[in-house]
Enzyme design. Structure first.
Site, PDB file in Angstrom:
ATOM      1  CG  ASP A 197      47.864  14.862  35.813  1.00 48.89           C
ATOM      2  OD1 ASP A 197      48.087  15.143  34.628  1.00 48.89           O
ATOM      3  OD2 ASP A 197      47.269  15.636  36.601  1.00 48.89           O
ATOM      4  CD  GLU A 230      45.950  19.806  32.652  1.00 54.22           C
ATOM      5  OE1 GLU A 230      45.405  20.927  32.531  1.00 54.22           O
ATOM      6  OE2 GLU A 230      45.319  18.767  32.915  1.00 54.22           O
TER       7      GLU A 230
END
Length: 427
Positions: free
Chosen positions: A81, A148
């Protein structure tokens, strides 16, 4: 760089494709749990390499499994991400992408934490492992984790990760750092701090800016909270202990002459021991409630816990093994020992904790060495970053693609080799 030659053979020829992949991922970042394009790229490349692929784990997670005879099961993780940051690097492949955050607000998006580099390096490692099967034995579980930044690892665990996929004997992961490329750093025991986040709403009584006596001003209340929170670390945490309290967001009102009815804050707390974590969280909540009471707030504050991260802990024995492997691959003088846990946070440790197996997390350099001219890079763990070097989450953060990609692939393969190459004739 030295590492098991059976695993690294042919990597040089693979680098141009990996560099192109990195630039593509960097130019197309996606927010947490929205990594649809990235997940599609990862899944397609893993299948092309010959891996068994499971998609949609924990939302947008992708897991590749490659079994290569009897032997240990090694988990390698990369996060996918990006962040709501407007890129200011000026790179020709800089992101111009926008996305919609969980509150429905359109925001700029940038890979300001290097997760695009992590994906690239792990895909380079998976390609090498698939192409050099004679050099290792066992099973590799390649985890491409979503979100994350907001706790995607627990989402993968909750989605049946432990039941659906081979159980690892060791979990390994790495993260780019703003130190010169070619360096790496880790430590046994706690390596990253716990992170707790709170959303706070303070209640006042709105009214006209010309008549503050008829209101209870939540902006002043919020300002008092922000200032008083600065005393938590300064006066309630020991000098030898570690904690950070940050108010990263504050929103109130719509116009300069209207006193609003509420003010919203977002607070982040970092700590490295359970005792300090408990103490600081309690202090923050006490201060928020006390300042509201002191201001005559008509309602108790709303305090909402947001996703949290535990302390990331490196198992000492496995960490020693990985450090020796990295030293052999990169050079002993280029593998540093962190003097204390970093105050950044990670959810990678969730995998090792859930599986009940050792995990090891390390950093590898990605900064242009020119930024460190006249500076001893080996002193950074003790002295901190120079002011001229952009850190992770900065709009100026920009890893040097090469040789960072090559270093990252080499580090992953070197770290996994003590388990995978133990009985291989080519190790």
């Amino acid at each position: 760089m030295n590492a098991p030659t059976g695993l690294l053979s042919g990597l040089t020829d693979r680098l141009p494709g990996l560099l192109a992949l990195y630039q593509d991922l960097h130019a197309h970042p996606e927010l947490s749990f929205q990594e649809f394009r990235t997940a599609g790229v990862v899944a397609a490349l893993l299948r092309e390499q010959g891996w068994e692929v499971t998609e949609g784990v924990g939302g947008t997670g992708v897991v590749g499994v490659l079994a290569n005879g009897p032997g240990p099961v090694v988990l390698l993780r990369a996060d996918m991400d990006a962040l709501p940051v407007r890129e200011e690097t000026g790179l020709p492949y800089a992101s111009t992408v926008t996305g919609v955050d969980p509150e429905g607000v359109e925001v700029p998006v940038m890979h300001a934490c290097g997760h695009d580099m992590h994906v690239t390096c792990l895909l380079g490692a998976t390609a090498q492992l698939a192409a050099r099967r004679s050099g290792w034995r066992g099973t590799v579980v390649a985890v491409f984790q979503p979100a994350e930044e907001v706790g995607g690892a627990p989402a993968m665990i909750e989605d049946g990760f432990l039941e659906r996929l081979p159980r690892a004997d060791v979990c390994l992961a790495q993260h780019v750092a703003p130190v010169p490329v070619g360096f790496a750093a880790t430590r046994p025991g706690p390596v990253m701090a716990a992170s707790d986040s709170l959303r706070v709403r303070l209640f006042g009584r709105g009214g006209h800016g010309s008549m503050p006596e008829a209101t209870i001003d939540p902006v002043v209340m919020a300002a008092a909270v922000v200032m008083r929170l600065q005393t938590v670390v300064a006066r309630e945490v020991g000098a030898a202990q570690t904690a950070v309290v940050t108010v990263g967001s504050i929103h109130a009102g719509t116009k300069e002459n209207i006193i609003p009815g509420t003010a919203d804050l977002r607070i982040n707390i970092r700590s490295t021991t359970p005792a300090v974590r408990t103490r600081v969280l309690a202090a923050v909540e006490r201060i928020v409630r006390a300042e509201a009471a002191a201001s005559g707030a008509p309602e108790e504050p709303e305090i909402t816990r947001l996703p949290s991260f535990p302390v990331t802990v490196n198992e000492p024995g496995a960490t020693g093994t990985v450090r020796s492997a990295l030293a052999a691959a990169l050079g002993d003088d280029r593998v540093l020992t962190l003097p204390q846990p970093l105050t950044g946070s990670e959810d990678f440790g969730t995998f090792g904790s859930a599986l009940g197996v050792p995990s090891v997390f390390w950093y590898f350099g990605s900064a242009d060495p020119a930024l460190y001219e006249g500076i001893d890079a080996a002193a950074v763990p003790e002295d901190g970053l120079p002011d001229t070097v952009p850190s992770n989450h900065s709009p100026h953060f920009a890893p040097v693609p090469e040789p960072t990609v090559e270093t990252g692939v080499t580090a992953l393969l070197a770290a996994a080799a003590p388990w995978l190459c133990e009985e291989s004739a080519d190790a």
